[in-house]
Write a protein that holds these residues in place. Sequence first.
Motif, short mmCIF file in Angstrom:
data_model
loop_
_atom_site.label_atom_id
_atom_site.label_comp_id
_atom_site.label_asym_id
_atom_site.label_seq_id
_atom_site.Cartn_x
_atom_site.Cartn_y
_atom_site.Cartn_z
N ARG A 177 2.72 -5.05 6.62
CA ARG A 177 2.03 -4.34 5.43
C ARG A 177 3.32 -3.54 4.78
NH1 ARG A 177 -3.88 -2.59 5.25
NH2 ARG A 177 -4.69 -4.17 6.45
N ASP A 179 3.68 -0.24 2.79
CA ASP A 179 2.58 0.88 2.48
C ASP A 179 3.50 1.64 1.55
OD1 ASP A 179 0.68 2.79 2.18
OD2 ASP A 179 0.63 3.26 4.39
N LEU A 180 3.09 1.68 0.32
CA LEU A 180 3.79 2.80 -0.65
C LEU A 180 2.76 4.13 -0.89
CD1 LEU A 180 5.17 0.44 -3.20
CD2 LEU A 180 6.32 1.46 -1.14
N TYR A 182 -0.90 3.66 0.38
CA TYR A 182 -2.19 3.30 1.02
C TYR A 182 -2.46 4.34 2.25
CZ TYR A 182 -5.98 0.57 3.07
OH TYR A 182 -7.24 0.13 3.71
N ALA A 183 -1.44 4.95 2.88
CA ALA A 183 -1.90 5.74 4.04
C ALA A 183 -2.06 7.18 3.64
CB ALA A 183 -0.53 5.84 4.77
N LYS A 190 -9.16 3.81 -0.15
CA LYS A 190 -8.54 2.99 0.64
C LYS A 190 -9.49 1.66 0.52
CE LYS A 190 -6.12 5.22 4.08
NZ LYS A 190 -5.77 5.70 5.74
N ASP A 194 -8.79 -2.40 -1.13
CA ASP A 194 -8.91 -3.51 -0.16
C ASP A 194 -9.82 -4.22 -0.89
OD1 ASP A 194 -7.53 -2.48 1.91
OD2 ASP A 194 -9.31 -1.78 2.81
#
Length: 315
Positions: A177, A179-180, A182-183, A190, A194
């Motif tokens: 992944r 991840d820019l 998302y976290a 989230k 998705d």
Amino acid sequence: MQDDMSISFFGAVGGFLWWLIQNIFGAFYNLGYAITHPELWLDWLTWAGTTEDKQSVMRFVYYGGSVEFFFVVFTIFLVLTAIGMYFRGFMWSIVRGLEGMANTLGRFFAWAGLLMVVQQIIIVFMQRVFARPDMSFGLGIALDKDISWYAEELKFYNALVVCFCVTYTFVQGGHVRVDLIYAGISHRAKRVVDMVGSLIFMMPVAVLTWMYGWYFLWRHLIVPKPSASDALERLVMKARAMRWNVETIGFSPNGFNGYFLFKILLVTFAGLVFLHAVAFFYRSFLEFIEGEEAEGKYIDKDTLGEGEEAYEGAH
């Protein structure tokens, strides 16, 4: 001038919506007709070489990559989604079933990786130690092929792993992944990401791959070669000259000659990805509705055993 453009725009939108509604309602008829008339498109499974068999092949080829088939699948998805929104237990059962299928296929076909390694070791020994140009496997009727055939066959094992383990890896969270944002976003945000990803990226890419792979497969199985632009009537007319012409040409004179199997795997890959896109959308929707306590609910992930949790996901 501007009024004409507005009328044209709304006319185009209205025409599209009417076309969409017609195809969705027509899907019920098409599905019912296909179920009640299997002889029209499945007679070729008991091939006897008759004209009816050849026409059923052409109908199967046409409908497998047709607008009608797409809307049958799309309408089933809409109906199941509507039912699942009302009965969440039903939607969870679909998620568990599809994820269970992904896990089962992935865990089984992952052994192809071991088979690939073992066969490569045998090839090295046969070439370098015993200096043999061929190998023979089997009891009774043996599979006797040149070493180069078995060497090229290794690609097939790799294709089995890619095709049948792609959704399994997704369930296990093993895909890479980037991840820019998302976290750092909330649980519900989230789930929205998705859901959008499954609908906008996974499903369309799977459909496009299926449409390309379907005709790519059949063009290497039969002649005259079918085309995506052929109407049903034209394909049925071609049935008079239809014959099986399964491609068995290898890259080298004595190399692996079952490359049509890769084309079957391409179509299978697209189908599995589409099904898992449905499962991922449903899981994301349910986790959005039920909140953080539903995150990872019913998911069956592999484990290295008690005390090895820190290493899981890194193997």
